[in-house]
Enzyme design. Structure first.
Site, short mmCIF file in Angstrom:
data_model
loop_
_atom_site.label_atom_id
_atom_site.label_comp_id
_atom_site.label_asym_id
_atom_site.label_seq_id
_atom_site.Cartn_x
_atom_site.Cartn_y
_atom_site.Cartn_z
N LEU A 73 0.90 -1.04 0.01
CA LEU A 73 0.04 -0.01 -0.09
C LEU A 73 0.85 1.13 -0.03
O LEU A 73 0.62 2.26 -0.64
CB LEU A 73 -0.83 -0.09 1.27
CG LEU A 73 -1.87 1.27 1.61
CD1 LEU A 73 -2.68 1.61 0.71
CD2 LEU A 73 -2.35 1.19 3.03
N GLU B 253 0.61 7.58 16.30
CA GLU B 253 -0.18 8.81 16.02
C GLU B 253 -1.33 8.33 15.18
O GLU B 253 -2.35 8.77 15.41
CB GLU B 253 0.58 9.95 15.06
CG GLU B 253 1.79 10.43 16.02
CD GLU B 253 3.09 9.54 16.24
OE1 GLU B 253 3.11 8.60 15.37
OE2 GLU B 253 3.54 9.52 17.48
N GLY C 130 22.27 -3.53 32.64
CA GLY C 130 23.54 -2.73 32.73
C GLY C 130 24.02 -2.67 31.43
O GLY C 130 23.59 -2.86 30.24
N GLU D 163 2.19 -0.59 10.10
CA GLU D 163 1.02 -1.02 9.82
C GLU D 163 -0.14 0.12 10.65
O GLU D 163 -1.19 -0.01 11.45
CB GLU D 163 0.54 -2.24 10.32
CG GLU D 163 1.36 -3.21 9.53
CD GLU D 163 0.75 -4.64 9.63
OE1 GLU D 163 -0.49 -4.66 9.67
OE2 GLU D 163 1.61 -5.45 9.24
N ARG E 231 -3.18 -5.03 12.25
CA ARG E 231 -2.59 -4.16 13.70
C ARG E 231 -2.53 -5.22 14.86
O ARG E 231 -1.96 -4.91 15.77
CB ARG E 231 -3.48 -3.11 13.74
CG ARG E 231 -2.96 -1.95 12.98
CD ARG E 231 -3.92 -0.78 12.68
NE ARG E 231 -3.63 0.16 11.55
CZ ARG E 231 -4.39 0.97 10.99
NH1 ARG E 231 -5.66 1.36 11.47
NH2 ARG E 231 -3.72 1.84 10.01
N1 CAA Z 1 -12.94 -0.45 8.33
C1 CAA Z 1 -13.75 0.11 7.17
N2 CAA Z 1 -14.04 1.22 6.58
C2 CAA Z 1 -13.07 2.33 6.86
C3 CAA Z 1 -12.12 2.04 7.72
C4 CAA Z 1 -11.91 0.80 8.38
N3 CAA Z 1 -11.14 0.43 9.53
N4 CAA Z 1 -11.14 3.29 8.12
C5 CAA Z 1 -11.51 3.88 7.15
N5 CAA Z 1 -12.84 3.47 6.63
C6 CAA Z 1 -13.84 4.25 5.61
C7 CAA Z 1 -13.93 5.36 6.16
O1 CAA Z 1 -15.56 4.88 6.82
C8 CAA Z 1 -14.60 6.14 4.74
O2 CAA Z 1 -15.87 5.60 4.01
P1 CAA Z 1 -16.82 6.62 3.50
O3 CAA Z 1 -16.11 7.22 2.35
O4 CAA Z 1 -17.73 5.63 2.85
O5 CAA Z 1 -17.29 7.39 4.50
C9 CAA Z 1 -13.24 5.81 3.86
O6 CAA Z 1 -12.71 4.57 4.48
C10 CAA Z 1 -12.21 6.88 4.01
O7 CAA Z 1 -11.87 7.15 5.41
P2 CAA Z 1 -11.03 8.33 5.98
O8 CAA Z 1 -11.83 9.65 5.55
O9 CAA Z 1 -11.03 8.15 7.53
O10 CAA Z 1 -9.75 8.37 5.41
P3 CAA Z 1 -8.53 9.14 5.52
O11 CAA Z 1 -7.87 9.47 4.14
O12 CAA Z 1 -8.75 10.19 6.47
O13 CAA Z 1 -7.33 8.03 6.10
C11 CAA Z 1 -6.37 6.86 8.09
C12 CAA Z 1 -7.75 7.46 7.51
C13 CAA Z 1 -6.76 6.21 9.32
C14 CAA Z 1 -5.45 8.17 8.12
C15 CAA Z 1 -5.82 5.87 7.15
O14 CAA Z 1 -5.04 6.36 5.62
C16 CAA Z 1 -4.61 5.04 7.52
O15 CAA Z 1 -4.89 3.94 8.33
N6 CAA Z 1 -3.46 5.54 7.43
C17 CAA Z 1 -2.32 4.50 7.80
C18 CAA Z 1 -1.83 3.73 6.76
C19 CAA Z 1 -1.25 2.33 7.29
O16 CAA Z 1 -1.40 1.82 8.42
N7 CAA Z 1 -0.04 2.06 6.32
C20 CAA Z 1 0.52 0.87 6.91
C21 CAA Z 1 0.86 0.20 5.48
S1 CAA Z 1 1.16 -1.67 5.56
C22 CAA Z 1 2.78 -1.55 6.11
O17 CAA Z 1 3.03 -1.07 7.32
C23 CAA Z 1 3.88 -2.30 5.51
C24 CAA Z 1 4.00 -3.77 5.79
O18 CAA Z 1 4.12 -4.48 4.92
C25 CAA Z 1 3.56 -4.34 7.11
#
Ligand code: CAA
Length: 379
Positions: A125, A365, A337, A361, A241
């Site tokens: 992603l 924050e 230590g 993930e 997570r």
């Molecule tokens: N379940 C279902 N739907 C969800 C949801 C969830 N957990 N979270 C958000 N949505 C839905 C919302 O309800 C919304 O739906 P509608 O448009 O129908 O209203 C839509 O998704 C958009 O949601 P937001 O407006 O909240 O989206 P945002 O752009 O503000 O982002 C965020 C929200 C929480 C910041 C999100 O972008 C996020 O989780 N960011 C962190 C990303 C992350 O964890 N990255 C790690 C990648 S993997 C990795 O680390 C590498 C690896 O290989 C281990």
């Protein structure tokens, strides 16, 4: 705390603990310090069914529940957090979305090899400008007849260097959240691995850049509905997570158990340092924090098993467990230590490994944002 588990869950936990302490523990530090992927260990884990614990036997899984799976990730991470995340990224981020969102044909095609560990899975992603702001994806999927053509590059894919099957998220429309998910296979022309990251910790697991140049994806590799890839990612990350929370619990417990052993053996002022209240209180605080994080993780895992909405609870578990892992690893070095700062003891590895749990993930924050939005709403 084990009284909260079923007999089956306890047996699985015991079996994985035995495997991890006998097979993973002895080689973990050497592998990690040499950036070596534990291929043989993953093969043995696969033999034991650990690459597909929570999926039905009809697809080649072990037919157990998510609680069992998260317990296994903790037990493995107790000895090697790198191996823990290899299993977690494979299961939670690759197998889970195929199982939840895949068509029957996709499940039949991909799950047996993944769940048996014959193939390794990864999730892609993140991009250079799409980290916490994960929908700022620049990788584009363009529809061309009954195919998709994907161009772009992805960052920080756990298992990226070994994976045969990737869940790849790409932009399929102009709206910010108009993303789609695709099942990309390693042998597809135009797909290649870019930079392999050199990391502070979890060095036995690979973290790779993925480059896609005119990669042609057949329609049948679209995962879930067109334009619903952002939600698919969020749902997938809820489960992921809990994998990271479990990994963090493993690191925390390793820190505590090693500290107790060391404190009983290390003699200063003519007595084991475990006799000193300063050490006793540190151990007490570490265990109390560990069990708080454990309860949050088990609660969210049980909610996932019951099909409840557990996004906030997963974020709370990951937030708490990752901060507890950092706290415990830090205290473990303090108890050891000067020795704790050397490679002669494992606690320096725990400290380096713990940090990533606050980052991937979703950073701490982002977990706080998910928790507060669920309470206050999106402002
Ligand atoms: N379940 C279902 N739907 C969800 C949801 C969830 N957990 N979270 C958000 N949505 C839905 C919302 O309800 C919304 O739906 P509608 O448009 O129908 O209203 C839509 O998704 C958009 O949601 P937001 O407006 O909240 O989206 P945002 O752009 O503000 O982002 C965020 C929200 C929480 C910041 C999100 O972008 C996020 O989780 N960011 C962190 C990303 C992350 O964890 N990255 C790690 C990648 S993997 C990795 O680390 C590498 C690896 O290989 C281990």
């Amino acid at each position: 705390m084990e009284f909260l588990l079923t007999e089956e869950q306890k047996m699985l936990k015991e079996m994985v603990a035995k495997f991890a302490s006998e097979k993973i523990g002895p080689v973990a530090s050497e592998n990690e310090r040499n950036h070596r992927y534990p291929k043989e260990i993953i093969a043995e884990a696969a033999e034991l069914g650990l690459m597909g614990i929570a999926y039905p036997t009809e697809y080649g899984g072990a037919g157990m529940d998510y609680v069992s799976y998260f317990l296994a990730v903790e037990e493995v991470s107790r000895w090697c957090a790198s191996t823990g995340v290899i299993i977690s990224a494979h299961s939670s981020l690759a197998c889970d979305p195929i199982y939840r969102f895949g068509t029957e044909e996709q499940k039949q095609r991909f799950l047996p090899d993944l769940l048996s560990g014959k193939k390794i899975g990864a999730f892609s992603l993140t991009e250079s400008e799409a980290g916490s702001d994960s929908s700022n994806t620049k990788t584009v999927a363009r529809k061309d007849g009954n195919k998709w053509v994907i161009n772009g590059s992805k960052l920080f894919a756990t298992n990226g260097n070994e994976a045969d099957v990737f869940i790849l998220i790409a932009r399929s429309g102009e709206n910010k959240h108009n993303l789609s998910a695709f099942i990309v296979e390693r042998n597809m022309p135009g797909y290649r691995i870019g930079k392999l990251e050199k990391k502070l910790g979890i060095r036995s697991s690979s973290t790779a850049e993925i480059i896609l140049e005119d990669v042609v994806i057949p329609e049948e590799n679209l995962l879930g509905e067109i334009s619903k890839g952002f939600k698919l990612s969020m749902v997938t990350l809820d489960g992921g997570r809990l994998g990271i929370a479990s990994q963090a619990l493993g690191i925390a417990r390793a820190s505590i158990e090693d500290s107790i052993k060391f404190a009983k053996e290390r003699v200063q002022f003519d007595q084991p340092i475990a006799n000193f209240q300063a050490i006793q209180w540190m151990i007490a605080d570490m265990w109390t924090e560990y069990e708080s994080a454990l309860l949050l993780t088990w609660r969210a895992s049980m909610m996932k098993d019951r099909g409840m909405n557990y996004s906030r609870e997963a974020a709370m578990a990951k937030l708490k467990a990752s901060e507890v892992a950092m706290f415990c690893a830090n205290k473990a070095i303090q108890i050891h230590g000067g020795y704790g700062y050397t490679e002669d003891f494992n606690v320096e590895r725990y400290y380096r490994d713990a940090k990533i749990t606050e980052l991937y993930e979703g950073t701490s924050e982002i977990q706080r944002l998910v928790i507060s939005r669920s309470l206050i709403g999106k402002i």
